[in-house]
Design a protein around this motif. Structure first.
Motif, short mmCIF file in Angstrom:
data_model
loop_
_atom_site.label_atom_id
_atom_site.label_comp_id
_atom_site.label_asym_id
_atom_site.label_seq_id
_atom_site.Cartn_x
_atom_site.Cartn_y
_atom_site.Cartn_z
N ASP A 201 18.89 -26.19 47.90
CA ASP A 201 18.49 -24.79 47.99
C ASP A 201 17.35 -24.45 47.04
O ASP A 201 17.26 -23.33 46.54
N LEU A 202 16.46 -25.40 46.78
CA LEU A 202 15.40 -25.17 45.82
C LEU A 202 14.12 -24.66 46.46
O LEU A 202 13.18 -24.29 45.77
N GLN A 203 14.06 -24.62 47.79
CA GLN A 203 12.82 -24.20 48.46
C GLN A 203 12.42 -22.78 48.10
O GLN A 203 11.24 -22.47 48.00
N VAL A 204 13.43 -21.91 47.90
CA VAL A 204 13.12 -20.52 47.58
C VAL A 204 12.38 -20.44 46.25
O VAL A 204 11.41 -19.68 46.11
N ILE A 205 12.80 -21.23 45.28
CA ILE A 205 12.14 -21.20 43.97
C ILE A 205 10.72 -21.74 44.08
O ILE A 205 9.79 -21.17 43.51
N VAL A 206 10.55 -22.84 44.81
CA VAL A 206 9.21 -23.40 45.00
C VAL A 206 8.31 -22.38 45.68
O VAL A 206 7.14 -22.21 45.31
N LEU A 332 5.65 -34.69 44.28
CA LEU A 332 6.17 -33.37 43.92
C LEU A 332 5.06 -32.36 43.68
O LEU A 332 5.16 -31.20 44.10
N MET A 333 4.00 -32.78 43.01
CA MET A 333 2.96 -31.84 42.63
C MET A 333 2.07 -31.42 43.79
O MET A 333 1.18 -30.59 43.64
N VAL A 338 0.75 -26.51 39.47
CA VAL A 338 0.82 -26.59 38.01
C VAL A 338 -0.60 -26.59 37.46
O VAL A 338 -1.55 -27.01 38.14
N PRO A 339 -0.79 -26.16 36.21
CA PRO A 339 -2.11 -26.23 35.59
C PRO A 339 -2.61 -27.67 35.50
O PRO A 339 -1.83 -28.62 35.47
N ALA A 345 -0.65 -34.83 32.63
CA ALA A 345 0.44 -35.42 31.85
C ALA A 345 1.53 -36.00 32.75
O ALA A 345 2.02 -37.11 32.52
N LEU A 346 1.91 -35.26 33.79
CA LEU A 346 3.04 -35.66 34.62
C LEU A 346 2.67 -36.70 35.67
O LEU A 346 3.44 -37.64 35.92
N VAL A 347 1.52 -36.54 36.30
CA VAL A 347 1.14 -37.44 37.40
C VAL A 347 0.38 -38.65 36.89
O VAL A 347 0.65 -39.78 37.29
N ASP A 348 -0.58 -38.42 35.98
CA ASP A 348 -1.44 -39.51 35.53
C ASP A 348 -1.02 -40.12 34.19
O ASP A 348 -1.55 -41.15 33.79
#
Length: 400
Positions: A201-206, A332-333, A338-339, A345-348
């Motif tokens: 049920d996370l689609q609403v937050i995204v 995910l990104m 995201v900035p 930081a997260l992807v690379d």
């Protein structure tokens, strides 16, 4: 009281997790930077008490200095402070009186490590738990059963747990709790309930994060949030928590946007996304994500602007989404805005925020070597880092 000791030690922390996958206490590990230095036990207890007051949550002190631990025992710490005592000290006659006195006052004592010789009979009842490192657990082999006529009378806590599989196996072997961060699972396969985490049920937050990122009208945001009343309640609870520091109570989502603005609201939607999974086994991972966000924000409290602090918070909170969603960050990104610095930081694994993630990992791993290395890369003082840790743990405790 002086907090000079915060420049003389390195602090690390990890959770105690019970069978319900709830975090019941925090372990605070204290490493002296100079093994020969004389450290002030009263200063340490004062610093710990500022985060965990007598009537507050429990903390377990893991002090990697015999002399400092001896002084802490003599100082009669508050009873909400659990004390870990190495097996060699538990078997040393010079400490028996102090151990018995703490036990008599109601302190919870944990014996750490395997005794090299039989412990005095009178000291055993003083310990509520034994801490057994996963790699040293005799229960992992067929010979783990105690000899005939001998029973284990002290419940055990399994340390060194780094994955959900380790956690579940430890509980199956009878552990009363596990000690560690179960966040190292491989990023393949379905979630433990048989569904991919991204299909819960996370689609609403995204969707809300995307709408806030585009600064859409309040009416559209409210319409999205109304599709999940429980989500709206949780968001209001977060925003009205003491950690947020508002002087007035937020009574509606519209009120939240008016008071906070879109950028500050985005960080709390990020927190909500990282804590919304219904998978019980992911509770400790969500706990870790919240503390990462709080710590990364505090690490730049004095040197960064509002934009940087908000981005660092989001970076820390999102740094475990790959574990929760069982998808790599590169996937995910594509759906979560995201900035740029957070993306790097997260992807690379690059950019200006990456060294802060390495520092947080060192703190979680309770690794003095990695702590020193990460601090040197950031050119941050140990005092700055320890103060940030204590502020973050205080703020995070207000959310629990």
């Amino acid at each position: 009281m002086s907090d000079a000791i915060l420049g003389q030690v390195a602090l690390g922390y990890s959770p105690f997790i019970d069978r319900n996958r709830a975090v019941t206490a925090t372990r605070l590990t204290v490493f002296p930077l100079d093994p020969e230095a004389t450290l002030d036990a009263a200063q340490l207890l004062h610093a710990v008490g500022s985060v965990w007051p007598v009537d507050g949550a429990r903390v377990s002190l893991n002090i990697a200095s015999e002399s400092l631990l001896r002084d802490v025992l003599a100082a009669q710490p508050a009873t909400n402070l659990m004390i870990e005592i190495p097996a060699f000290m538990a078997g040393d006659a010079q400490y028996l009186e102090a151990i018995a006195a703490l036990h008599g006052r109601g302190s919870v004592l944990l014996i750490k490590g395997r005794p090299l010789k039989e412990l005095p009979r009178e000291v055993l009842p003083c310990f509520k738990f034994s801490i057994i490192e996963l790699a040293d657990d005799r229960r992992l082999t067929d010979t783990a059963k105690p000899p005939a006529g001998v029973s284990r009378t002290i419940a055990h806590v399994q340390s060194g747990v780094s994955s959900v599989a380790d956690m579940e196996a430890s509980f199956n072997r009878g552990a009363a709790a596990v000690l560690g961060w179960p966040i190292d699972d491989v990023l393949t396969g379905a979630a433990s309930d048989g569904r991919k985490a991204g299909q819960t049920d996370l689609q609403v937050i995204v969707e809300l994060i995307n709408r806030v990122d585009k600064q859409e009208p309040i009416e559209k945001l409210e319409g999205t949030l109304k599709r999940d009343p429980s989500l709206a309640f949780k968001l209001m609870r977060y925003i009205n928590s003491p950690a947020f520091g508002l002087s007035v109570e937020i009574s509606s989502f519209r009120h939240a946007i008016m008071m906070l603005g879109y950028q500050r609201l985005k960080r709390w939607l990020a927190l909500l996304l990282a804590t919304a999974s219904k998978d019980t086994n992911l509770r400790p991972v969500m706990f870790a994500a919240v503390r990462r966000g709080m710590l990364m924000e505090e690490l730049v409290r004095s040197g960064g602007d509002d934009e940087m602090r908000n981005e660092m918070f989001i970076c820390g909170v999102f740094s475990l989404l790959d574990r929760m969603f069982r998808q790599p960050f590169s996937e995910l990104m594509r759906t979560i805005p995201v900035p740029e610095r957070v993306y790097q930081a997260l992807v690379d694994g690059s950019g200006p925020y990456q060294p802060y993630i390495e520092l947080v990992r060192a703190v979680e791993a309770e690794s003095l070597y990695d702590f020193r290395e990460a601090a040197d890369k950031l050119m941050m003082s140990v005092t700055e880092i320890n103060r940030a840790e204590l502020r973050a743990l205080t703020a995070a405790a207000q959310l629990d």
